[in-house]
Design an enzyme around this catalytic site. Structure first.
Site, PDB file in Angstrom:
ATOM      1  N   LYS A 188       0.802  -1.235   0.000  1.00  0.00           N
ATOM      2  CA  LYS A 188       0.000   0.000   0.000  1.00  0.00           C
ATOM      3  C   LYS A 188       0.835   1.286   0.000  1.00  0.00           C
ATOM      4  O   LYS A 188       0.378   2.311  -0.492  1.00  0.00           O
ATOM      5  CB  LYS A 188      -0.965   0.013   1.196  1.00  0.00           C
ATOM      6  CG  LYS A 188      -2.106  -0.982   1.032  1.00  0.00           C
ATOM      7  CD  LYS A 188      -3.141  -0.832   2.123  1.00  0.00           C
ATOM      8  CE  LYS A 188      -4.166  -1.943   2.024  1.00  0.00           C
ATOM      9  NZ  LYS A 188      -5.282  -1.794   2.945  1.00  0.00           N
TER      10      LYS A 188
ATOM     11  N   ASP B 169      -9.966   2.716   1.920  1.00  0.00           N
ATOM     12  CA  ASP B 169     -10.094   2.017   3.210  1.00  0.00           C
ATOM     13  C   ASP B 169     -10.822   2.879   4.251  1.00  0.00           C
ATOM     14  O   ASP B 169     -11.806   2.437   4.857  1.00  0.00           O
ATOM     15  CB  ASP B 169      -8.710   1.633   3.753  1.00  0.00           C
ATOM     16  CG  ASP B 169      -8.110   0.445   3.013  1.00  0.00           C
ATOM     17  OD1 ASP B 169      -8.868  -0.420   2.540  1.00  0.00           O
ATOM     18  OD2 ASP B 169      -6.870   0.376   2.917  1.00  0.00           O
TER      19      ASP B 169
END
Ligand code: NAP
Length: 306
Positions: free
Chosen positions: A84, A120
């Protein structure tokens, strides 16, 4: 021939201009990911002829994997551990929210141009509103596991949403302290910076801070194993608490304790769902079929528990 469950870099090198997938989650490990089931349900619901799969990519191979996928006409990817943050220098542009988060979980490929997003935190925001009926930004969250990747994303999102106060709890105090500094130095937020309190998991002050909090956001990996204890003593749970555990693979001790006390609870399936729905909306610029995706996730979880 049966399609392998997980592809790898060697497969990508062989695919040429006619890949069997057009969308994928990249991670290491990645075999456990429920994203293919969720996104395949969405693609089917919209009658889109694409396939979403899992690709296991080692950290050192991310650059080659991304370049290859871009050159063979991929639509987009999701990224999970450990990619990420490593993806950031490989992108041509980064959505401002993802830049603030310092992490990207969704990439869209358009004519060789790669743009990164982070769904997210926004996924959790949608989940909390849907599950508890209260906007996250109006609450004081007590964040357990505020030292890992999920805890960091959620804590930063809480600050961006305008939570007036945030309590960070972690086994390793230094990691939560670093996160608190990050929150205090967030640039140009729409809201005043929150009051941030940092506590070690066993601090005596946890009792009074827990009483003051309105929502418990459990972001540690404690609870993934059946034998794991709860990261919060049951007697610290209060009648007014909403309890959200980001773990979705099983009912954790924290959730069982909270249910026994009659508290409102929810688990990470809704966060996973909404981060996926937001990614779908980025790739296809249309509303995601959330109920079809939710159904696929519930089915996947039920099957993996058997
Ligand atoms: P991570 O980066 O490895 O962080 C793990 C966190 O758990 C750290 O805060 C760590 O504390 C804490 N921890 C680990 N073992 C512990 C123990 N025995 N006692 C107390 N604390 C402990 O992992 P992550 O990527 O943040 O993932 C954490 C959890 O979030 C996982 O359970 C995952 O399922 C969940 N998650 C859910 C979603 C979703 O969409 N629902 C998305 C991402 C993650 P230290 O800092 O002290 O090591």
């Amino acid at each position: 021939m049966k399609r392998p469950e997980v592809f790898n870099l060697e497969d990508l090198r062989r695919w040429g201009s006619n890949p069997p997938l057009q969308l994928a989650v990249l991670g290491d490990p990645v075999a456990h990911s429920a994203s293919p089931q969720m996104h395949m349900a969405a693609l089917k619901q919209h009658g889109l002829p694409h396939t979403y799969g899992r690709i296991q990519i080692k950290p050192n191979d991310l650059r080659e994997a991304i370049q290859t996928l871009s050159s063979i006409g991929f639509i987009g990817v999701n990224l999970t551990i450990p990619h990420k943050t490593a993806i950031l220098p490989l992108l041509h542009s980064i959505d401002p929210h993802a830049r603030v988060m310092g992490a990207v979980n969704t990439v869209v490929f358009k004519q060789g141009h790669l743009t990164g997003f982070n769904t997210d935190g926004p996924g959790l925001v949608r989940a909390v509103k849907e599950d508890f009926g209260v906007p996250l930004g109006l609450m004081h969250p007590l964040i357990l596991g505020a030292g890992g990747g999920a805890g960091r994303a959620i804590a930063l999102q809480c600050a961006l949403e305008g939570c007036p106060e945030i309590t960070l709890v972690n086994r390793t105090l230094e990691k939560a302290m670093t996160l608190a500094e990050e929150i205090r130095s967030l640039p140009n937020t729409a809201h005043p910076h929150p009051k941030v309190t940092v506590l070690q998991s066993d601090a005596t002050a946890l009792a009074s801070q827990a009483r003051r909090a309105e929502i418990i956001l459990q972001c540690s990996s404690l609870g993934m194993q059946e034998s794991d204890p709860s990261p919060l003593r049951a007697n610290l749970l209060q009648k007014h608490h909403m309890v959200y555990d980001t773990i979705y693979s099983r009912e954790t001790k924290l959730i069982t304790d909270a249910k026994r006390r009659g508290l409102q609870t929810s688990d990470g399936l809704s966060m996973l769902l909404h981060q996926g729905a937001l990614a779908f909306e980025i790739w296809f610029e249309r509303a995601a079929p959330v109920e079809a995706m939710r159904g696929a996730l519930i089915q996947f979880r039920t099957a993996s528990l058997q």
